[in-house]
Design a protein around this motif. Structure first.
Motif, PDB file in Angstrom:
ATOM      1  N   VAL A 182       1.399  -1.365  -0.312  1.00  0.00           N
ATOM      2  CA  VAL A 182      -0.004   0.005   0.166  1.00  0.00           C
ATOM      3  C   VAL A 182       0.643   1.616  -0.202  1.00  0.00           C
ATOM      4  O   VAL A 182       2.299   1.220  -0.068  1.00  0.00           O
ATOM      5  CB  VAL A 182      -0.928  -0.421   1.092  1.00  0.00           C
ATOM      6  N   THR A 183      -0.199   2.214  -0.340  1.00  0.00           N
ATOM      7  CA  THR A 183       0.989   3.689  -0.312  1.00  0.00           C
ATOM      8  C   THR A 183       0.988   4.546   1.087  1.00  0.00           C
ATOM      9  O   THR A 183       1.587   5.168   1.568  1.00  0.00           O
ATOM     10  CB  THR A 183       0.465   4.768  -1.111  1.00  0.00           C
ATOM     11  N   ASP A 184       0.106   4.064   1.893  1.00  0.00           N
ATOM     12  CA  ASP A 184      -0.065   4.399   3.226  1.00  0.00           C
ATOM     13  C   ASP A 184      -0.214   3.419   4.192  1.00  0.00           C
ATOM     14  O   ASP A 184      -1.267   3.071   4.976  1.00  0.00           O
ATOM     15  CB  ASP A 184      -1.049   5.710   3.355  1.00  0.00           C
ATOM     16  N   PRO A 185       0.729   2.518   4.625  1.00  0.00           N
ATOM     17  CA  PRO A 185       0.283   1.395   5.765  1.00  0.00           C
ATOM     18  C   PRO A 185      -0.157   2.037   7.637  1.00  0.00           C
ATOM     19  O   PRO A 185      -1.044   1.223   7.567  1.00  0.00           O
ATOM     20  CB  PRO A 185       1.722   0.727   6.315  1.00  0.00           C
ATOM     21  N   GLU A 186       0.333   3.586   7.454  1.00  0.00           N
ATOM     22  CA  GLU A 186      -0.784   3.581   9.198  1.00  0.00           C
ATOM     23  C   GLU A 186      -1.756   4.111   8.724  1.00  0.00           C
ATOM     24  O   GLU A 186      -2.594   3.191   9.791  1.00  0.00           O
ATOM     25  CB  GLU A 186       0.237   5.216   8.967  1.00  0.00           C
ATOM     26  N   ARG A 187      -2.501   3.996   7.544  1.00  0.00           N
ATOM     27  CA  ARG A 187      -3.858   4.651   7.076  1.00  0.00           C
ATOM     28  C   ARG A 187      -4.567   2.961   7.469  1.00  0.00           C
ATOM     29  O   ARG A 187      -5.493   2.950   8.218  1.00  0.00           O
ATOM     30  CB  ARG A 187      -3.937   5.350   6.021  1.00  0.00           C
ATOM     31  N   SER A 188      -3.933   1.860   6.636  1.00  0.00           N
ATOM     32  CA  SER A 188      -4.853   0.927   6.244  1.00  0.00           C
ATOM     33  C   SER A 188      -4.734  -0.012   7.154  1.00  0.00           C
ATOM     34  O   SER A 188      -5.387  -0.560   7.437  1.00  0.00           O
ATOM     35  CB  SER A 188      -3.539   0.219   5.697  1.00  0.00           C
TER      36      SER A 188
ATOM     37  N   ARG B 160       0.058  -5.922  15.498  1.00  0.00           N
ATOM     38  CA  ARG B 160       0.900  -7.118  16.022  1.00  0.00           C
ATOM     39  C   ARG B 160       2.495  -6.566  15.899  1.00  0.00           C
ATOM     40  O   ARG B 160       3.242  -7.316  16.778  1.00  0.00           O
ATOM     41  CB  ARG B 160       1.287  -8.354  15.547  1.00  0.00           C
ATOM     42  N   TRP B 161       3.256  -6.255  15.394  1.00  0.00           N
ATOM     43  CA  TRP B 161       4.621  -6.005  15.240  1.00  0.00           C
ATOM     44  C   TRP B 161       4.840  -4.580  14.165  1.00  0.00           C
ATOM     45  O   TRP B 161       3.756  -4.749  13.396  1.00  0.00           O
ATOM     46  CB  TRP B 161       5.911  -7.063  14.522  1.00  0.00           C
ATOM     47  N   ARG B 162       5.327  -4.199  13.460  1.00  0.00           N
ATOM     48  CA  ARG B 162       5.893  -2.920  12.631  1.00  0.00           C
ATOM     49  C   ARG B 162       7.529  -3.079  12.883  1.00  0.00           C
ATOM     50  O   ARG B 162       8.330  -2.812  14.245  1.00  0.00           O
ATOM     51  CB  ARG B 162       5.257  -2.131  13.215  1.00  0.00           C
ATOM     52  N   GLY B 163       8.007  -2.648  11.249  1.00  0.00           N
ATOM     53  CA  GLY B 163       8.882  -2.832  11.435  1.00  0.00           C
ATOM     54  C   GLY B 163      10.033  -3.189   9.678  1.00  0.00           C
ATOM     55  O   GLY B 163       9.320  -2.532   8.806  1.00  0.00           O
ATOM     56  N   PRO B 164      10.724  -2.214   9.722  1.00  0.00           N
ATOM     57  CA  PRO B 164      12.035  -2.672   8.244  1.00  0.00           C
ATOM     58  C   PRO B 164      11.303  -3.825   8.298  1.00  0.00           C
ATOM     59  O   PRO B 164      11.882  -5.460   8.577  1.00  0.00           O
ATOM     60  CB  PRO B 164      13.270  -2.493   8.552  1.00  0.00           C
ATOM     61  N   SER B 165      11.630  -4.140   6.775  1.00  0.00           N
ATOM     62  CA  SER B 165      11.371  -5.162   5.873  1.00  0.00           C
ATOM     63  C   SER B 165      12.055  -5.828   5.049  1.00  0.00           C
ATOM     64  O   SER B 165      13.172  -5.241   5.072  1.00  0.00           O
ATOM     65  CB  SER B 165      10.263  -5.373   4.845  1.00  0.00           C
ATOM     66  N   GLN B 166      12.721  -7.309   5.457  1.00  0.00           N
ATOM     67  CA  GLN B 166      14.159  -7.701   4.906  1.00  0.00           C
ATOM     68  C   GLN B 166      14.905  -6.942   3.601  1.00  0.00           C
ATOM     69  O   GLN B 166      15.483  -7.208   3.044  1.00  0.00           O
ATOM     70  CB  GLN B 166      13.661  -9.254   5.057  1.00  0.00           C
ATOM     71  N   LEU B 167      13.079  -7.213   2.933  1.00  0.00           N
ATOM     72  CA  LEU B 167      13.869  -6.826   1.457  1.00  0.00           C
ATOM     73  C   LEU B 167      13.540  -5.073   1.365  1.00  0.00           C
ATOM     74  O   LEU B 167      13.670  -4.114  -0.071  1.00  0.00           O
ATOM     75  CB  LEU B 167      12.532  -6.965   0.390  1.00  0.00           C
ATOM     76  N   GLY B 168      13.734  -4.044   2.277  1.00  0.00           N
ATOM     77  CA  GLY B 168      13.562  -2.594   2.291  1.00  0.00           C
ATOM     78  C   GLY B 168      11.947  -2.435   2.359  1.00  0.00           C
ATOM     79  O   GLY B 168      11.445  -3.027   2.126  1.00  0.00           O
ATOM     80  N   GLY B 169      11.993  -0.972   2.776  1.00  0.00           N
ATOM     81  CA  GLY B 169      10.586  -0.302   3.173  1.00  0.00           C
ATOM     82  C   GLY B 169      10.410  -0.838   4.317  1.00  0.00           C
ATOM     83  O   GLY B 169      11.384  -1.144   5.177  1.00  0.00           O
TER      84      GLY B 169
ATOM     85  N   ALA C   2       0.077  -8.376   6.345  1.00  0.00           N
ATOM     86  CA  ALA C   2       1.267  -7.695   6.290  1.00  0.00           C
ATOM     87  C   ALA C   2       1.251  -6.158   5.217  1.00  0.00           C
ATOM     88  O   ALA C   2       0.767  -6.924   4.283  1.00  0.00           O
ATOM     89  CB  ALA C   2       2.358  -8.573   5.888  1.00  0.00           C
ATOM     90  N   ILE C   3       0.936  -5.322   5.806  1.00  0.00           N
ATOM     91  CA  ILE C   3       1.159  -3.970   5.486  1.00  0.00           C
ATOM     92  C   ILE C   3       2.181  -3.121   5.415  1.00  0.00           C
ATOM     93  O   ILE C   3       2.735  -2.751   5.680  1.00  0.00           O
ATOM     94  CB  ILE C   3      -0.126  -3.180   6.228  1.00  0.00           C
ATOM     95  N   TYR C   4       2.887  -2.937   3.903  1.00  0.00           N
ATOM     96  CA  TYR C   4       3.635  -3.994   3.021  1.00  0.00           C
ATOM     97  C   TYR C   4       3.852  -1.703   2.709  1.00  0.00           C
ATOM     98  O   TYR C   4       3.170  -1.521   1.425  1.00  0.00           O
ATOM     99  CB  TYR C   4       4.500  -4.205   2.926  1.00  0.00           C
ATOM    100  N   THR C   5       5.152  -1.349   2.370  1.00  0.00           N
ATOM    101  CA  THR C   5       5.113  -0.288   1.513  1.00  0.00           C
ATOM    102  C   THR C   5       6.837  -0.194   1.812  1.00  0.00           C
ATOM    103  O   THR C   5       7.572  -0.285   2.014  1.00  0.00           O
ATOM    104  CB  THR C   5       4.551   0.696   2.125  1.00  0.00           C
ATOM    105  N   ASN C   6       7.227   0.891  -0.087  1.00  0.00           N
ATOM    106  CA  ASN C   6       8.368   0.967   0.241  1.00  0.00           C
ATOM    107  C   ASN C   6       8.414   2.044  -1.191  1.00  0.00           C
ATOM    108  O   ASN C   6       7.399   2.719  -0.808  1.00  0.00           O
ATOM    109  CB  ASN C   6       9.364   0.259  -0.729  1.00  0.00           C
ATOM    110  N   GLU C   7       9.385   2.749  -1.319  1.00  0.00           N
ATOM    111  CA  GLU C   7       9.678   4.275  -1.805  1.00  0.00           C
ATOM    112  C   GLU C   7       8.789   3.715  -3.332  1.00  0.00           C
ATOM    113  O   GLU C   7       8.880   4.561  -4.369  1.00  0.00           O
ATOM    114  CB  GLU C   7      11.274   4.622  -1.997  1.00  0.00           C
ATOM    115  N   LYS C   8       8.777   2.260  -4.196  1.00  0.00           N
ATOM    116  CA  LYS C   8       8.269   1.947  -5.325  1.00  0.00           C
ATOM    117  C   LYS C   8       6.984   1.856  -5.565  1.00  0.00           C
ATOM    118  O   LYS C   8       5.923   1.678  -6.531  1.00  0.00           O
ATOM    119  CB  LYS C   8       8.662   1.067  -6.359  1.00  0.00           C
ATOM    120  N   ALA C   9       5.910   2.074  -4.015  1.00  0.00           N
ATOM    121  CA  ALA C   9       4.763   1.770  -3.566  1.00  0.00           C
ATOM    122  C   ALA C   9       3.597   2.898  -5.315  1.00  0.00           C
ATOM    123  O   ALA C   9       3.654   3.539  -4.178  1.00  0.00           O
ATOM    124  CB  ALA C   9       3.907   1.068  -2.648  1.00  0.00           C
ATOM    125  N   LYS C  10       2.870   2.007  -5.383  1.00  0.00           N
ATOM    126  CA  LYS C  10       2.328   3.331  -6.486  1.00  0.00           C
ATOM    127  C   LYS C  10       1.114   2.925  -6.729  1.00  0.00           C
ATOM    128  O   LYS C  10      -0.294   4.105  -6.591  1.00  0.00           O
ATOM    129  CB  LYS C  10       2.797   3.638  -8.415  1.00  0.00           C
TER     130      LYS C  10
END
Length: 123
Positions: A13-19, A32-41, A54-62
């Motif tokens: 997603v583009t905004d994990p806090e909102r989701s 349950r948990w939050r933190g950096p992803s193993q793949l970045g983001g 698992a609500i994920y984002t990175n700089e490429k999330a569009k």
């Protein structure tokens, strides 16, 4: 033969806090948990003791996914469909395709990134 259940799904997603706020209120879930992803983001896990998103984002999330790409929808089970719909509307999202057929009642909505969710109740 093993017996199992869906333990988690990982969505981008583009905004994990909102989701995370949406799914916390919609399903009565907690973080349950939050933190950096193993793949970045960055990832936030929102769920209960056995199931989570698992609500994920990175700089490429569009966002802006086309319907059915990469999946058709994610089904969410609730005990009060009317209350769940009110939460979706409160978050500025639009429920659609209300249906009442066995084995339950349901509606659908797209989140802000155009991921489709089905909300169903068997009550």
């Amino acid at each position: 033969m093993p017996k199992g259940q869906l333990e988690h799904a990982n969505i981008t997603v583009t905004d994990p806090e909102r989701s995370a706020r949406l799914f916390g209120q919609l399903l009565g879930w907690h973080e349950r948990w939050r933190g950096p992803s193993q793949l970045g983001g960055w990832t936030i896990h929102v769920g209960d003791e056995t199931t989570y998103l698992a609500i994920y984002t990175n700089e490429k999330a569009k966002g802006g996914f086309a319907k059915g790409v990469p999946l058709n929808h994610v089904g969410l089970l609730v005990d009060d469909l009317d209350a769940a719909e009110a939460v979706v509307v409160e978050h500025g999202l639009e429920p659609f395709n209300h249906a009442d057929y066995e084995p339950g009642h349901r509606f659908y909505f797209f989140d802000w990134d155009r991921i489709e969710f089905e909300v169903v109740s068997y009550e």
